[in-house]
Write a protein that holds these residues in place. Structure first.
Motif, PDB file in Angstrom:
ATOM      1  N   LYS A  64       1.006  -1.198  -0.058  1.00  0.00           N
ATOM      2  CA  LYS A  64       0.032  -0.079   0.007  1.00  0.00           C
ATOM      3  C   LYS A  64       0.905   1.160  -0.179  1.00  0.00           C
ATOM      4  O   LYS A  64       0.606   2.148  -0.501  1.00  0.00           O
ATOM      5  CB  LYS A  64      -0.813  -0.158   1.272  1.00  0.00           C
ATOM      6  CG  LYS A  64      -2.038   1.062   1.271  1.00  0.00           C
ATOM      7  CD  LYS A  64      -2.462   1.351   2.542  1.00  0.00           C
ATOM      8  CE  LYS A  64      -1.749   2.273   3.445  1.00  0.00           C
ATOM      9  NZ  LYS A  64      -2.262   2.652   4.533  1.00  0.00           N
ATOM     10  N   VAL A  67       1.915   1.980  -3.468  1.00  0.00           N
ATOM     11  CA  VAL A  67       1.164   2.500  -4.282  1.00  0.00           C
ATOM     12  C   VAL A  67       0.944   4.056  -3.885  1.00  0.00           C
ATOM     13  O   VAL A  67       0.714   4.669  -4.846  1.00  0.00           O
ATOM     14  CB  VAL A  67      -0.312   1.719  -4.006  1.00  0.00           C
ATOM     15  CG1 VAL A  67      -1.573   2.754  -4.842  1.00  0.00           C
ATOM     16  CG2 VAL A  67      -0.496   0.466  -4.586  1.00  0.00           C
ATOM     17  N   LEU A  68       0.896   4.389  -2.678  1.00  0.00           N
ATOM     18  CA  LEU A  68       0.983   5.782  -2.418  1.00  0.00           C
ATOM     19  C   LEU A  68       2.128   6.676  -2.902  1.00  0.00           C
ATOM     20  O   LEU A  68       2.016   7.544  -3.386  1.00  0.00           O
ATOM     21  CB  LEU A  68       0.937   5.977  -0.746  1.00  0.00           C
ATOM     22  CG  LEU A  68      -0.609   5.409  -0.216  1.00  0.00           C
ATOM     23  CD1 LEU A  68      -0.080   5.621   1.411  1.00  0.00           C
ATOM     24  CD2 LEU A  68      -1.357   6.317  -0.597  1.00  0.00           C
ATOM     25  N   LEU A  71       1.693   6.717  -6.484  1.00  0.00           N
ATOM     26  CA  LEU A  71       0.697   7.887  -6.995  1.00  0.00           C
ATOM     27  C   LEU A  71       1.224   9.299  -6.944  1.00  0.00           C
ATOM     28  O   LEU A  71       0.843  10.100  -7.849  1.00  0.00           O
ATOM     29  CB  LEU A  71      -0.308   7.600  -5.917  1.00  0.00           C
ATOM     30  CG  LEU A  71      -1.409   8.913  -5.977  1.00  0.00           C
ATOM     31  CD1 LEU A  71      -2.290   8.774  -7.271  1.00  0.00           C
ATOM     32  CD2 LEU A  71      -2.453   8.773  -4.755  1.00  0.00           C
TER      33      LEU A  71
ATOM     34  N   MET B 191      -8.891   0.706 -10.957  1.00  0.00           N
ATOM     35  CA  MET B 191      -7.558   1.439 -10.947  1.00  0.00           C
ATOM     36  C   MET B 191      -6.806   0.989 -12.381  1.00  0.00           C
ATOM     37  O   MET B 191      -6.245   1.806 -13.159  1.00  0.00           O
ATOM     38  CB  MET B 191      -6.771   1.517  -9.820  1.00  0.00           C
ATOM     39  CG  MET B 191      -7.371   2.319  -8.853  1.00  0.00           C
ATOM     40  SD  MET B 191      -6.252   2.175  -7.178  1.00  0.00           S
ATOM     41  CE  MET B 191      -5.033   3.082  -7.566  1.00  0.00           C
ATOM     42  N   THR B 212      -7.486   7.616 -10.430  1.00  0.00           N
ATOM     43  CA  THR B 212      -6.197   7.092  -9.454  1.00  0.00           C
ATOM     44  C   THR B 212      -6.472   7.407  -8.328  1.00  0.00           C
ATOM     45  O   THR B 212      -6.184   6.925  -7.412  1.00  0.00           O
ATOM     46  CB  THR B 212      -4.995   7.382 -10.363  1.00  0.00           C
ATOM     47  OG1 THR B 212      -4.992   6.763 -11.569  1.00  0.00           O
ATOM     48  CG2 THR B 212      -3.829   6.458  -9.940  1.00  0.00           C
ATOM     49  N   ILE B 213      -6.539   8.867  -7.971  1.00  0.00           N
ATOM     50  CA  ILE B 213      -6.572   9.559  -6.850  1.00  0.00           C
ATOM     51  C   ILE B 213      -7.695   9.200  -5.910  1.00  0.00           C
ATOM     52  O   ILE B 213      -7.605   8.514  -4.753  1.00  0.00           O
ATOM     53  CB  ILE B 213      -6.484  11.194  -6.893  1.00  0.00           C
ATOM     54  CG1 ILE B 213      -5.103  11.502  -7.447  1.00  0.00           C
ATOM     55  CG2 ILE B 213      -6.963  11.750  -5.264  1.00  0.00           C
ATOM     56  CD1 ILE B 213      -5.119  12.950  -7.839  1.00  0.00           C
ATOM     57  N   VAL B 216      -7.328   5.412  -5.115  1.00  0.00           N
ATOM     58  CA  VAL B 216      -6.168   5.488  -3.865  1.00  0.00           C
ATOM     59  C   VAL B 216      -6.829   5.894  -2.561  1.00  0.00           C
ATOM     60  O   VAL B 216      -6.460   5.043  -1.528  1.00  0.00           O
ATOM     61  CB  VAL B 216      -4.904   6.052  -4.027  1.00  0.00           C
ATOM     62  CG1 VAL B 216      -4.116   6.135  -2.867  1.00  0.00           C
ATOM     63  CG2 VAL B 216      -4.066   5.485  -5.166  1.00  0.00           C
ATOM     64  N   LEU B 219      -8.920   3.093  -1.522  1.00  0.00           N
ATOM     65  CA  LEU B 219      -8.036   1.738  -1.088  1.00  0.00           C
ATOM     66  C   LEU B 219      -7.546   2.081   0.261  1.00  0.00           C
ATOM     67  O   LEU B 219      -7.433   1.063   0.950  1.00  0.00           O
ATOM     68  CB  LEU B 219      -6.819   1.828  -2.266  1.00  0.00           C
ATOM     69  CG  LEU B 219      -5.911   0.419  -2.236  1.00  0.00           C
ATOM     70  CD1 LEU B 219      -6.728  -0.592  -2.714  1.00  0.00           C
ATOM     71  CD2 LEU B 219      -4.830   0.756  -3.417  1.00  0.00           C
ATOM     72  N   VAL B 223      -7.914  -0.947   2.922  1.00  0.00           N
ATOM     73  CA  VAL B 223      -6.792  -1.448   3.353  1.00  0.00           C
ATOM     74  C   VAL B 223      -6.674  -1.297   5.019  1.00  0.00           C
ATOM     75  O   VAL B 223      -6.364  -2.248   5.816  1.00  0.00           O
ATOM     76  CB  VAL B 223      -5.585  -0.928   2.720  1.00  0.00           C
ATOM     77  CG1 VAL B 223      -4.277  -1.749   3.363  1.00  0.00           C
ATOM     78  CG2 VAL B 223      -5.507  -1.603   1.470  1.00  0.00           C
TER      79      VAL B 223
END
Lengths: 87, 247
Positions: A64, A67-68, A71, B191, B212-213, B216, B219, B223
């Motif tokens: 995760k 991913v951040l 991003l 995504m 995408t933002i 996330v 997500l 998560v």
């Protein structure tokens, strides 16, 4: 103006890879849960699923974060392109 | 993306007797997120995969009898739909509905090890839900439509025997984690689709960026919830194994 991004754009590849890696981890975990569900002994189910859940949580947390990070790279790139008039 | 629950097909008959194949993936694709969660949770958590396998026709009748485009179901329509399916299970059959009760706006199934509330018609507060039960329960909201209530364990008071594992407890935990896993995969899949569209030049990069933002953001929440649930499960697993080792 409609923008285009090439298939090998490192920003898109980066976030795509991070997202795919996390998805693969989740898929693998889902299969572990399915296997655990097939066990008839609840103690064994708990042992197997508990151990794998413990391992998975650690990996998912890291993925995760990836991913951040990706991003941020991706968004920064889009912003930079917008500011420079490329998009 | 694969689906744990609907990855199979059944044969059904039309009113004139013709045989048709029904694919559960197609049915699942038609469901709203709330309806899908409800069905996933209701069927899998409450009954498990084996029961699902032996009740496919009943479940499909259930799906057909509710309006799958809706985001909110009334308790009455869910109960009526369930009764019409002929769904069979020792703990919950049309002949034994005492284990399925309705309080306020909530449809409640009571199992030996826990209480699961399916809050179909939203609007109840945590306090209102807690107030429905005679003893303390741990409240955990899974999303807007589903609430978990599990008996609160009084530390140091419970005997070892009452904390031993039952089939239902383990299945509940594993199912919950499975559903959360699939939710995360759903977000990841969306995504990936968006990113692939951007890579192919089919979607504007600003749209990809926005999707995408948002992905996330979703997500992160999913998560975080998953990790919380997983940690509870891990703790329960450790506790249960310690207790059983002492018995």
């Amino acid at each position: 103006m409609r923008s285009r991004m090439s298939a090998d754009s490192p920003e898109l590849m980066g976030i795509g890879n991070a997202v795919t890696a996390l998805n693969n981890e989740m898929e693998s975990y889902k299969n572990i849960l399915l296997q655990a569900q097939k066990l008839t002994d609840p103690r064994q189910q708990m042992t197997d699923a508990g151990r794998e859940t413990y391992n998975t949580v650690t990996r998912i947390g890291k993925l995760k974060d990836e991913v951040l990070k990706s991003l941020k790279v991706f968004v920064d790139s889009v912003k930079a392109s917008q500011e420079s008039g490329q998009i | 993306m694969s689906n744990l629950l609907y990855s199979d097909s059944i044969i059904d008959q039309t009113s004139d007797g013709a045989t048709i194949d029904i694919n559960f993936d197609e049915v699942s694709a038609m469901l709203t997120p709330v309806a899908k969660k409800f069905l996933d949770y209701y069927v899998r958590t409450s009954y498990g995969e084996d029961v699902f396998a032996s009740n496919k026709k009943a479940i499909f009748k259930f799906i057909k009898s509710i309006d799958i485009s809706k985001d909110v179901f009334s308790v009455a329509e869910v109960t009526d739909a369930l009764l019409e399916t002929g769904f069979s299970h020792p703990n919950l059959s049309p002949d034994n509905l005492s284990s399925l009760s309705v309080k306020g706006n909530a449809l409640i199934q009571v199992s030996r090890s826990n209480v699961i509330t399916l809050r179909i018609d939203s609007g109840l507060s945590e306090e209102q839900i807690q107030g429905m039960f005679p003893k303390a329960f741990t409240y955990k909201e899974y999303d807007d439509s589903i609430v978990f209530l599990t008996p609160t364990v009084v530390k140091g008071k419970k005997s070892a025997s009452t904390r031993k594992l039952s089939d239902e407890t383990v299945v509940d935990y594993i199912s919950q984690l499975g559903i959360m896993t699939e939710d995360i995969q759903g977000t990841l899949g969306a995504m990936v689709d968006s990113l692939n569209g951007g890579r192919a030049g089919e979607v504007d990069i600003s749209e990809v960026s926005k999707a995408t933002i948002e992905g996330v953001k979703a997500l992160e929440e999913q998560v975080t919830s998953f990790i919380t649930a997983a940690e509870v499960f891990i703790t329960k697993a450790e506790d249960a194994l310690k207790v059983e080792a002492q018995v």
